[in-house]
Design an enzyme around this catalytic site. Structure first.
Site, short mmCIF file in Angstrom:
data_model
loop_
_atom_site.label_atom_id
_atom_site.label_comp_id
_atom_site.label_asym_id
_atom_site.label_seq_id
_atom_site.Cartn_x
_atom_site.Cartn_y
_atom_site.Cartn_z
N TYR A 53 0.88 -1.18 0.00
CA TYR A 53 0.00 0.00 0.00
C TYR A 53 0.90 1.22 0.00
O TYR A 53 1.89 1.26 0.72
CB TYR A 53 -0.88 0.03 1.26
CG TYR A 53 -1.88 -1.08 1.40
CD1 TYR A 53 -2.25 -1.89 0.34
CD2 TYR A 53 -2.48 -1.33 2.65
CE1 TYR A 53 -3.17 -2.92 0.52
CE2 TYR A 53 -3.40 -2.35 2.82
CZ TYR A 53 -3.73 -3.13 1.76
OH TYR A 53 -4.64 -4.15 1.93
N SER A 54 0.64 2.28 -0.74
CA SER A 54 -0.65 2.46 -1.37
C SER A 54 -0.53 2.68 -2.86
O SER A 54 -1.50 2.98 -3.52
CB SER A 54 -1.33 3.66 -0.74
OG SER A 54 -0.44 4.77 -0.80
#
Length: 315
Positions: A53-54
């Site tokens: 992420y992200s």
């Protein structure tokens, strides 16, 4: 607030798991800190992220979410009060899914560095490459647990067959066992979890933390027509839910939320919390208003007629 103990561990978590996928994606560092402060100020302590992420959303290498969380914990001096879950094995940019020992040993150190911590509370197999022997993956986890880098392990996108094999191999060889399961499960995505994984969660005492608990925002009720899909970056991903079943679920959510003077999102999370072995739904928030719908869920006690109505609509 009543806390839940994860599997056969000493990890105690409040019943909402804050999704960290938005940190560094739809929220910058300042806004992320505001959401995290508001979340923990209410007594919640469980945060979910992943090494990818992200920027997995645009083909980048990820790590932004962990970096923001690391800075926040460092600035607040609250690491000991947080149960931090992150993941390994997901694909990012040009890197494929990988659950080899080499990859796990390399990746855990990068996550620890970004999180500015010595240990990870709960470390997930994010995706299983389905070719690395489960013994190899579990041996890697054994090594990093013994080194104090990880406290416990959990499984997310692992097939039922490989999950069973992992539990059996762990039992036979004295290797670490998965303590939690993070499946895709919500009111419009029930079949896969309820038929394949719920029996395994029961059998192995796994605490369940469903991801996409609000179906990428569909269960908030804000997407009710084609025109609504432009309301957010996630709009396109909920198109598939706007069918006869999806509309029936929204109608049932409207009835139950009106009865309890609350929101469809809160009811959706409360429905999950009423299920067996369910620990804490994972949901993200980009505003304090959205956070409030999460805070309200553990306080909402649905009665059997509410659950029956939602169960029937979502079959």
């Amino acid at each position: 607030m009543k806390k839940i103990i994860i599997g056969n561990t000493d990890l105690e978590v409040a019943p909402i798991n804050l999704g960290g996928n938005v940190f560094g994606w739809t929220l910058d560092e300042k806004k992320s800190f505001e959401i995290l402060d508001a979340f923990t100020d209410k007594g919640f302590n469980f945060i979910d992220t992943a090494d990818i992420y992200s920027h997995w959303v645009d083909g980048g290498s990820g790590g932004q979410s962990e970096t923001i969380l690391g800075k926040w914990m460092k600035e607040r001096g609250n690491r000991d009060n947080i149960i931090m879950a992150t993941k390994v094995g997901g694909a990012s940019g040009t890197h494929p899914v990988d659950t080899s020992k080499k990859h796990i040993l390399e990746t855990v150190d990068k996550s620890l560095q970004r999180l500015q911590t010595d240990y990870i509370d709960l470390y997930y197999t994010h995706f299983d490459d389905e070719k690395t022997p489960v013994e190899e993956t579990l041996e890697a986890y054994d090594e990093i647990i013994k080194a104090g880098k990880v406290r416990y392990i959990a499984a997310s996108n692992v097939s039922p067959e490989r999950l069973i094999e992992s539990m059996e191999v762990a039992e036979k060889n004295g290797l670490p066992k998965y303590q939690a399961l993070q499946p895709h499960y919500n009111l419009v995505e029930r079949t896969d979890y309820e038929t394949k994984y719920a029996p395994l969660a029961e059998k192995y005492g796994l605490t369940v933390f469903p991801y996409w608990a609000l179906a990428s925002g569909f269960l908030t009720g804000k997407y009710r027509s084609e025109e609504d899909f432009s309301k957010s970056v996630r709009g396109e991903s909920v198109k598939k839910y706007l069918d006869e079943k999806g509309i029936a679920v929204l109608n049932a959510l409207d009835k139950v939320s009106e009865k309890h003077n609350t929101t469809p999102a809160t009811v959706s999370l409360a429905w999950l919390l009423a299920k067996p072995n369910l620990g804490a739904p994972i949901a993200s928030a980009t505003s304090t208003k959205q956070l409030q719908t999460l805070f309200d869920a553990p306080e909402l006690a649905l009665d059997q007629s509410d659950i029956d109505l939602l169960d029937t609509a979502s079959k």
